[in-house]
Design a protein around this motif. Structure first.
Motif, mmCIF file in Angstrom:
data_model
loop_
_atom_site.group_PDB
_atom_site.id
_atom_site.type_symbol
_atom_site.label_atom_id
_atom_site.label_comp_id
_atom_site.label_asym_id
_atom_site.label_seq_id
_atom_site.Cartn_x
_atom_site.Cartn_y
_atom_site.Cartn_z
ATOM 1 N N SER A 198 0.837 -1.192 0.000
ATOM 2 C CA SER A 198 0.000 0.000 0.000
ATOM 3 C C SER A 198 0.873 1.244 0.000
ATOM 4 O O SER A 198 2.079 1.181 0.296
ATOM 5 N N ASP A 199 0.258 2.386 -0.321
ATOM 6 C CA ASP A 199 0.958 3.658 -0.130
ATOM 7 C C ASP A 199 0.652 4.227 1.249
ATOM 8 O O ASP A 199 1.222 5.259 1.623
ATOM 9 N N PHE A 200 -0.240 3.569 1.995
ATOM 10 C CA PHE A 200 -0.595 3.970 3.353
ATOM 11 C C PHE A 200 -1.024 5.436 3.416
ATOM 12 O O PHE A 200 -0.645 6.181 4.310
ATOM 13 N N THR A 264 8.937 19.397 4.132
ATOM 14 C CA THR A 264 9.105 19.114 5.564
ATOM 15 C C THR A 264 7.911 18.348 6.115
ATOM 16 O O THR A 264 8.061 17.363 6.853
ATOM 17 N N ALA A 265 6.694 18.790 5.752
ATOM 18 C CA ALA A 265 5.489 18.123 6.237
ATOM 19 C C ALA A 265 5.390 16.703 5.692
ATOM 20 O O ALA A 265 5.001 15.772 6.416
ATOM 21 N N GLU A 269 5.348 13.305 7.949
ATOM 22 C CA GLU A 269 4.220 12.374 7.872
ATOM 23 C C GLU A 269 4.681 10.956 7.590
ATOM 24 O O GLU A 269 4.203 9.987 8.185
ATOM 25 N N ARG A 270 5.675 10.799 6.709
ATOM 26 C CA ARG A 270 6.198 9.465 6.407
ATOM 27 C C ARG A 270 7.023 8.910 7.570
ATOM 28 O O ARG A 270 7.032 7.694 7.806
ATOM 29 N N ALA A 274 6.386 5.363 9.562
ATOM 30 C CA ALA A 274 7.394 4.353 9.877
ATOM 31 C C ALA A 274 7.381 4.023 11.366
ATOM 32 O O ALA A 274 7.537 2.855 11.760
ATOM 33 N N ARG A 275 7.191 5.037 12.210
ATOM 34 C CA ARG A 275 7.152 4.806 13.653
ATOM 35 C C ARG A 275 5.949 3.938 14.037
ATOM 36 O O ARG A 275 6.073 3.005 14.841
#
Length: 307
Positions: A198-200, A264-265, A269-270, A274-275
């Motif tokens: 997915s692109d999530f 930056t945003a 967000e990515r 990942a977190r």
């Protein structure tokens, strides 16, 4: 003269178009050849029984299958010995595939949906070897599908070809990864490998379902990105459209501060994505629509096999 295996760009869709059937079949051949060196990752139990991995060689006992006699050991010892293999347990892999509108975006070498199809083919190659089985769950449009696990890649290309229908505006906002993970959990009765492609993009309704799924299964999250999702080009005034919701936003990309804030945003967000994936216990790999995504995916699988 245009290449027969590529769709011509149009003003409405300047990026790559859907893969024609001929290119999809060519992709299957290419992926199959390049994945030959990868291990299938078979799960084997410690029980003795039928299998291919040698456990021990022991003296022959009446009733043993004579086809399992080890003639080399028998000749050396002068006593009949048989080979005993480890029992193999069939590994089931579930492919959870995003078919939402945002997956049809692509400004580089290919669309995100094209990379997803390639990943599906690669997973099909390594997940169905030696009698292992592959099941499907799709989400993101108004026709979610679930197919039970099967041996071999029966119907894989046909399924992908069917899924390549362009989503209409009526499908906007239909994405529900959380529902797909709930569906996968209800279908996967034995411990399985779950590969989410997915692109999530969209709502984070999937965090708790992913955590619950990863507590019982081995989960791999394959995130697919396009370079233009991470940074804006200096291309004047643009209308940006969210393919998941259909919302539009006017942006003057000549503004350097705007481009910097966007980058930056997008990075933040990515990073949060990942977190969240790591906190849920999923292994995470990022593939992009630019460059050799298959090499990146193969390296990721090899590292997982060594671990």
């Amino acid at each position: 003269m245009s290449h027969p295996l590529h769709s011509e760009p149009t003003p409405a869709r300047p990026g790559p178009g859907p893969l024609p059937d001929a290119l999809l079949r060519a992709l299957d051949v290419m992926v199959s050849r390049r994945m030959q060196g990868l291990l299938a990752g078979d799960y084997r139990s410690a029980l003795l029984g039928e299998g291919t991995e040698l456990s021990q060689v022991r003296p022959y006992i009446p009733g043993d299958d004579v086809r399992r006699i080890d003639w080399n050991v028998t000749a050396r010892t002068g006593e009949a010995h048989v080979r005993v293999q480890l029992a193999e347990r069939v590994l089931v892999t579930w492919l959870v595939l995003d078919t939402s509108a945002s997956m049809h975006f692509g400004t580089a070498d290919r669309r995100k949906a094209d990379v997803a199809e390639g990943v599906a083919i690669a997973v099909g190659n390594v997940a169905t070897r030696r009698g292992n089985r592959l099941g499907f769950v799709t989400f993101g449009d108004d026709r979610p599908r679930s197919l039970p696990p099967r041996q071999g890649r029966v119907g894989l290309l046909g399924l992908l070809s069917t899924l390549r229908d362009e989503p209409g505006l009526e499908n906007a906002g239909a994405t529900s990864l959380g529902e797909a993970l709930h569906r996968t959990a209800s279908l996967a009765r034995q411990r399985s490998a779950v590969v989410v492609v997915s692109d999530f993009r969209g709502p984070l309704d999937w965090r708790r379902p992913l955590l619950e799924l990863s507590s019982r299964h081995d989960v791999i999250a394959v995130e697919i990105r396009d370079p233009r999702e991470q940074e804006l080009p200096n291309a004047g005034v643009l209308w940006l459209v969210d393919p998941e919701t259909g919302r539009q936003l006017r942006a003057d990309t000549r503004n350097e501060r705007l481009r910097a804030r966007f980058a930056t945003a997008a990075a933040a967000e990515r990073a949060e994505l990942a977190r969240v994936l790591a906190a849920a216990g999923a292994r995470h790999v990022v593939l992009t629509t630019a460059g050799d995504w298959l090499r990146s995916f193969a390296v990721f699988l090899r590292r997982g096999a060594r671990r």
